[in-house]
Design an enzyme around this catalytic site. Sequence first.
Site, PDB file in Angstrom:
ATOM      1  N   PRO A   1       6.550  26.537  56.769  1.00 34.53           N
ATOM      2  CG  PRO A   1       4.718  26.512  58.171  1.00 34.53           C
ATOM      3  CD  PRO A   1       5.280  27.196  57.159  1.00 34.53           C
ATOM      4  CD  GLU A   2       9.124  23.837  51.618  1.00 34.46           C
ATOM      5  OE1 GLU A   2       8.375  22.770  51.152  1.00 34.46           O
ATOM      6  OE2 GLU A   2       9.343  24.742  51.012  1.00 34.46           O
TER       7      GLU A   2
ATOM      8  NE  ARG B   1       4.344  36.706  56.292  1.00 34.45           N
ATOM      9  CZ  ARG B   1       5.306  36.727  55.606  1.00 34.45           C
ATOM     10  NH1 ARG B   1       5.158  35.944  54.387  1.00 34.45           N
ATOM     11  NH2 ARG B   1       6.257  37.155  55.799  1.00 34.45           N
TER      12      ARG B   1
END
Length: 271
Positions: free
Chosen positions: A2-3, A110
Amino acid sequence: MPELPEVETTRNGIAAHLLGARVKEMTVRQRQLRWPVTAGVEQAISGQTISDIQRRGKYLLLDCGNGVLLIHLGMSGSLRIASGAEPVKKHDHVDIEFVNKQILRFHDPRKFGCMLWLDGDPFSHPLLSTLGPEPLSDEFSDSYLYRLSRKRKVPIKSFVMDSRVVVGVGNIYANEALFQAGIRPTRPAGTVSRASMQALVSAIKSILASAIALGGTTLRDFVGGDGKPGYFRQSLLVYGRAGLACGQCGKALREIRLGQRSTVYCTRCQG
DNA sequence: AAATCTCCCTGTAGGC
DNA sequence: TGCCTACAGGGAGATT
């Protein structure tokens, strides 16, 4: 990962569903994220109504009246609106169920994301108080970046990825923007000319704005990040293209490590 | 102060 | 085919 555009898309998507919704119950299945999910957040948020959802950099702030839920998606996190009928999957760490039956579900394989409950002014929190300007704001200008960069020896790529300088410029966009601006990523920030800085600021703004515009078109019951560059993958000019021909001059793109991050550039086009 | 390094985590890709 | 290892990366915090 996700940017900023994905986070903004997520903000838009969940805001449409959650503004004005009242929390029935919060369930935390996995507390160990980037930091432990704030103890007692389940009790604090219960019964509260979501009055606003803001984004600051890649952080999301859910205003709950008596406090703010601060969320970061890390690099593999996502938020989606689910229904009670949908089975809980692996890595679905948090559910916030609303009185209207909707569920805000946080998924993050993660565990680089975070979910913290903030009392008082959220912007005075250490995670937010040191952040630089938003890249799409007028405050982020070539004169700002030029002045701040003088005498700095850090590579220009690391410089624009520093959240104290400007927020939301991740590795992919830094690579792309530097290519578009014709600047070598390793160049010491303090040696980048005024004209090049203008090109860089312009590149960052245009890339982010167009990515947001693309991401903003497909909201349904959604939301967001599948963990891959997705819609803009096809428009990437250097990221992930090491060894392939530069689209401008044809020379093989070179890959190096800069600050532990993959850096790809054209040795001919990026002086 | 500024620059650099380390670490958190797990899915994926590559080697054999 | 399947096992094993290396690697990716946001970004705070530690170290140089």
